[in-house]
Structure formats: C-alpha cells, structure tokens
Motif scaffolding. Structure first.
Motif, PDB file in Angstrom:
ATOM      1  N   UNK A 117       0.917  -1.311  -0.104  1.00 57.98           N
ATOM      2  CA  UNK A 117       0.045  -0.058  -0.067  1.00 57.98           C
ATOM      3  C   UNK A 117       0.980   1.027   0.029  1.00 57.98           C
ATOM      4  N   UNK A 118       0.841   1.802  -1.046  1.00 60.05           N
ATOM      5  CA  UNK A 118       1.888   3.042  -1.446  1.00 60.05           C
ATOM      6  C   UNK A 118       1.153   4.466  -0.942  1.00 60.05           C
ATOM      7  N   UNK A 119       0.510   4.440   0.333  1.00 62.22           N
ATOM      8  CA  UNK A 119      -0.104   5.675   0.675  1.00 62.22           C
ATOM      9  C   UNK A 119      -0.391   5.392   2.145  1.00 62.22           C
ATOM     10  N   UNK A 120      -0.530   6.566   2.783  1.00 66.77           N
ATOM     11  CA  UNK A 120      -1.001   6.550   4.566  1.00 66.77           C
ATOM     12  C   UNK A 120      -2.390   6.269   4.470  1.00 66.77           C
ATOM     13  N   UNK A 121      -2.765   5.322   5.414  1.00 71.49           N
ATOM     14  CA  UNK A 121      -4.177   5.088   5.904  1.00 71.49           C
ATOM     15  C   UNK A 121      -4.284   5.197   7.224  1.00 71.49           C
ATOM     16  N   UNK A 122      -4.783   6.273   7.778  1.00 72.71           N
ATOM     17  CA  UNK A 122      -4.674   6.549   9.045  1.00 72.71           C
ATOM     18  C   UNK A 122      -5.991   6.018   9.796  1.00 72.71           C
ATOM     19  N   UNK A 123      -5.637   5.457  10.947  1.00 72.12           N
ATOM     20  CA  UNK A 123      -6.645   4.686  11.928  1.00 72.12           C
ATOM     21  C   UNK A 123      -6.435   3.582  12.496  1.00 72.12           C
ATOM     22  N   UNK A 168      -6.486  -1.877   6.156  1.00 71.05           N
ATOM     23  CA  UNK A 168      -7.261  -0.920   6.362  1.00 71.05           C
ATOM     24  C   UNK A 168      -8.944  -1.432   6.325  1.00 71.05           C
ATOM     25  N   UNK A 169      -9.103  -2.883   5.936  1.00 74.13           N
ATOM     26  CA  UNK A 169     -10.603  -3.293   5.995  1.00 74.13           C
ATOM     27  C   UNK A 169     -10.944  -3.180   7.431  1.00 74.13           C
ATOM     28  N   UNK A 170      -9.829  -3.188   8.399  1.00 76.65           N
ATOM     29  CA  UNK A 170     -10.151  -3.148   9.905  1.00 76.65           C
ATOM     30  C   UNK A 170     -10.560  -1.677  10.348  1.00 76.65           C
ATOM     31  N   UNK A 171     -10.370  -0.784   9.743  1.00 72.71           N
ATOM     32  CA  UNK A 171     -10.592   0.696  10.073  1.00 72.71           C
ATOM     33  C   UNK A 171     -11.827   1.102   9.929  1.00 72.71           C
ATOM     34  N   UNK A 172     -12.451   1.651  10.963  1.00 72.16           N
ATOM     35  CA  UNK A 172     -14.047   2.213  11.143  1.00 72.16           C
ATOM     36  C   UNK A 172     -13.655   3.530  10.259  1.00 72.16           C
ATOM     37  N   UNK A 173     -15.055   3.307   8.940  1.00 69.31           N
ATOM     38  CA  UNK A 173     -14.696   4.360   7.853  1.00 69.31           C
ATOM     39  C   UNK A 173     -15.462   5.718   8.562  1.00 69.31           C
ATOM     40  N   UNK A 174     -16.406   5.473   9.434  1.00 67.54           N
ATOM     41  CA  UNK A 174     -17.040   6.876   9.876  1.00 67.54           C
ATOM     42  C   UNK A 174     -16.169   7.574  10.862  1.00 67.54           C
ATOM     43  N   UNK A 175     -15.377   6.874  11.822  1.00 64.13           N
ATOM     44  CA  UNK A 175     -14.465   7.560  12.523  1.00 64.13           C
ATOM     45  C   UNK A 175     -13.201   6.517  12.856  1.00 64.13           C
TER      46      UNK A 175
END
Ligand SMILES: OCN(O)CCCc1ccccc1
Ligand code: NI
Length: 187
Positions: A117-123, A168-175
């Motif tokens: 994954x060539x980007x930051x995905x915060x969470x 990132x499948x585990x990251x809460x999309x809303x928050x």
C-alpha cells in the motif's frame, strides 16, 4: 533476491484471494521461497542494504504480496532492547493457523502500513491482543506459539494477507480513530 519490484500493490487481484495451503512435506521451492522472504525482511531492516536496494522497511511479508497465492509468511520483529539484540520473533510460518485468541483487543497508536500500500491510511487497526498460532517451520516441524502485543499484531497482519484482507479493512470508516471500550492502544 526479492526487491520492491517483486511486491504487488493494492488493486492487484491476488491480494484479495484466499491463498492455498502449502503441501507437505515442503518442496525445495517453498523452502527457498521462505528463505528469500526472510532475507528480504533482514535487508529491509539494514540501513545500508535498504538504501542500496531501495527497500521499504518491513517486519513481515506474506507470499501473496509476491503474487504467490500460497499460505506462507515470514516475520522478523527486531528487538527493541539494545541490551538484548535477539529479535523478538524471527521465523517463516507455513500454513499458519490461529488456534485461539484473547478476548482483549489491541491496536497500534500509530496505525499500520503495508508494503503493498503506497499511501498512508490513518486509523486504528483493532486486533486480538494475544493469539495462539500453529504452523509448520522450514524443517517441516509443527510448531505452536503464544504471541502477544506487537508480535501478535504482525502475525495477524500477515495471516490477513493469506485471506485476502488488507489492514485498512479493519479501520472504522465513519471514525478511523473510534475505539470500543477496553481496546488497548499500544504506543
Ligand atoms: O504484510 C507485510 N507488510 O505489508 C509490512 C508491514 C507489516 C506490518 C506493519 C504494521 C503492523 C503490522 C505489520
Ligand atoms: Ni502488509
């Protein structure tokens, strides 16, 4: 020798496949593959080699990230204690399986990244705090390990790759930084 050119990136369908079990006894090909994955991790954590080979640092690697849809992972988690340079966990796992896990969940305060994954995905990526994992080692011996905290997180991240799951499948999309009660944040 494995370099970043061998690592497929998000969007490649293989990253969303469920990988196939490795057949036992292990083939020479699968043993060599495991060795090459471990060498990649060690190179990626060596400042000179990483610069020379333009490697992103990684503590784990799963065969599907090499477009090889087989259930094998390598993990090399360095020590965080100068007194004791022994790595916390360094092994190739064939057909790893989580046998049981704690009720307690954890996540890394800084979130997770991925070589694919060539980007930051915060969470927060919430995972089991402790797991008992069984696997076959490079000698074909069945092993069972109880892992906790960072080592447990790394192995769960890698086993996710064998099941077509990205962190990132585990990251809460809303928050993305929402936390259920009781989840431990590891800094
Ligand atoms: O799949 C391996 N990978 O993409 C390298 C990064 C591994 C990793 C990063 C953060 C937390 C757990 C595991
Ligand atoms: Ni990854």
């Amino acid at each position: 020798m494995i370099t970043m050119d061998d690592i497929i990136r998000e969007g490649h369908p293989t990253l969303r496949e469920v990988a196939k079990e490795v057949s036992l006894p292990l083939s020479e090909e699968d043993i060599v593959l495991g060795e090459e994955m471990m060498t990649f991790l060690k190179n990626s954590q060596d400042p000179e080699k990483a610069e020379e080979l333009a490697l992103r640092g990684g503590v784990g690697l799963a065969a599907p990230q090499l477009n090889i849809s087989k259930r094998l992972i390598a993990v090399h988690v360095p020590s965080n204690d100068l007194e004791n340079p022994e790595p916390l966990l360094s092994t190739v796992m064939y057909n790893p399986k989580i046998l049981s896990h704690s009720v307690q969940d954890v996540c890394l305060g800084e979130g997770e990244g991925c070589l694919s994954v060539d980007r930051e995905v915060p969470g927060y990526v919430v995972r089991h705090s402790k797991i008992t994992v069984s696997y076959y080692d490079a000698a074909g011996e069945k092993q069972k390990k109880r892992l906790k905290d960072y080592e447990s997180i790394v192995v769960q991240h890698e086993i996710d790759h064998l099941n077509g799951i990205m962190f990132y499948d585990h990251i809460n999309e809303q928050n993305p930084f929402a936390l259920k009660d009781g989840v431990l944040v590891i800094e």
